[in-house]
Design an enzyme around this catalytic site. Sequence first.
Site, PDB file in Angstrom:
ATOM      1  N   CYS A 149       0.889  -1.203   0.026  1.00 44.69           N
ATOM      2  CA  CYS A 149      -0.001  -0.061  -0.058  1.00 44.69           C
ATOM      3  C   CYS A 149       0.876   1.305  -0.076  1.00 44.69           C
ATOM      4  CB  CYS A 149      -0.782  -0.069   1.287  1.00 44.69           C
ATOM      5  SG  CYS A 149      -2.165  -1.224   1.427  1.00 44.69           S
TER       6      CYS A 149
ATOM      7  N   HIS B  85      -6.420   2.211   4.785  1.00 37.19           N
ATOM      8  CA  HIS B  85      -6.935   1.314   3.604  1.00 37.19           C
ATOM      9  C   HIS B  85      -7.561   0.154   4.070  1.00 37.19           C
ATOM     10  CE1 HIS B  85      -7.222  -1.132   0.026  1.00 37.19           C
ATOM     11  NE2 HIS B  85      -6.271  -2.025   0.530  1.00 37.19           N
TER      12      HIS B  85
ATOM     13  N   HIS C   8     -10.640  -3.067   3.655  1.00 35.25           N
ATOM     14  CA  HIS C   8     -11.331  -3.861   2.924  1.00 35.25           C
ATOM     15  C   HIS C   8     -12.767  -4.183   3.408  1.00 35.25           C
ATOM     16  CE1 HIS C   8      -7.689  -6.283   1.438  1.00 35.25           C
ATOM     17  NE2 HIS C   8      -7.360  -4.900   0.833  1.00 35.25           N
TER      18      HIS C   8
ATOM     19  N   GLU D 205     -27.776  12.136   5.479  1.00 35.86           N
ATOM     20  CA  GLU D 205     -27.396  12.996   6.633  1.00 35.86           C
ATOM     21  C   GLU D 205     -25.881  12.759   6.883  1.00 35.86           C
ATOM     22  OE1 GLU D 205     -28.764  15.664   7.972  1.00 35.86           O
ATOM     23  OE2 GLU D 205     -27.420  15.841   9.816  1.00 35.86           O
TER      24      GLU D 205
ATOM     25  N   HIS E 265     -12.669  -4.506  -4.214  1.00 37.67           N
ATOM     26  CA  HIS E 265     -11.400  -4.639  -3.490  1.00 37.67           C
ATOM     27  C   HIS E 265     -11.716  -3.923  -1.911  1.00 37.67           C
ATOM     28  CE1 HIS E 265      -6.781  -3.660  -3.280  1.00 37.67           C
ATOM     29  NE2 HIS E 265      -7.229  -3.716  -1.843  1.00 37.67           N
TER      30      HIS E 265
HETATM   31 ZN   LIG Z   1      -6.004  -3.871  -0.492  1.00 40.94          ZN
END
Ligand SMILES: [Zn+2]
Length: 228
Positions: free
Chosen positions: A80, A98, A100, A123, A173
Amino acid sequence: MTDLLTPAEARERICELCRLFWQLGWASGTGGGISLRVGDTIFMAPSGVEKERLQPSDIFELDRRGRIKKAAPGKRLTACAPLFQAAYDHRDAGAVLHSHSLDVVLASMIVPAGEPLRLTRLEMMKGLEGVGYFDVHEIPVIDNTALEHELKDRVERAVLEFPRANAVIVRNHGMYVWGRDSAHAKTQAECLDYLCRAVVRMHAAGIDHVKNDRSEPGADATDAACAA
Ligand SMILES: [Zn+2]
């Protein structure tokens, strides 16, 4: 602005966020990732580890350009890293996460190819940076790649193309999401997760998530008047 933390506190904070993300199902099976910046140092969880068991000594330290300053013994830098870097470089992010999240994954399947996820009249949108209830807020959705680091160019393009969004959704993903500091990035992730869950449920109920509103005609004006 970034977190005002000592290096030891920054490492602890990443472990805490990893445990939280794991409990939410956003980082199970060693997936997901957490990074935060203190000044010019970026702290980052390693790759391929059980996120709920992470220790402060497992955290990498990188410089502002993404070069490793301090590696974690026996651990690999996360794939990442170059994707987090897009938000550090172009948005001056204080933390990039990140997730998932399954709700984000399902919402990404509803969005037609080449279009962003459009949100309006929910909202929880007001929890997103600079977004109002009546806005049509667009979050880029990019297609997935076989290897995570191959997403780099697509993530970077999306970050530049959608300057009002503070997240990039990767189809089938998950998402990259960022904020001023780790607390802000975390709340942005929570709001987006809720909004994606809403989109998924609306879709299941046959409700168009962009034309969902059944308010009385003129409700916008009334709301604007109240706000003024
Ligand atoms: Zn990922």
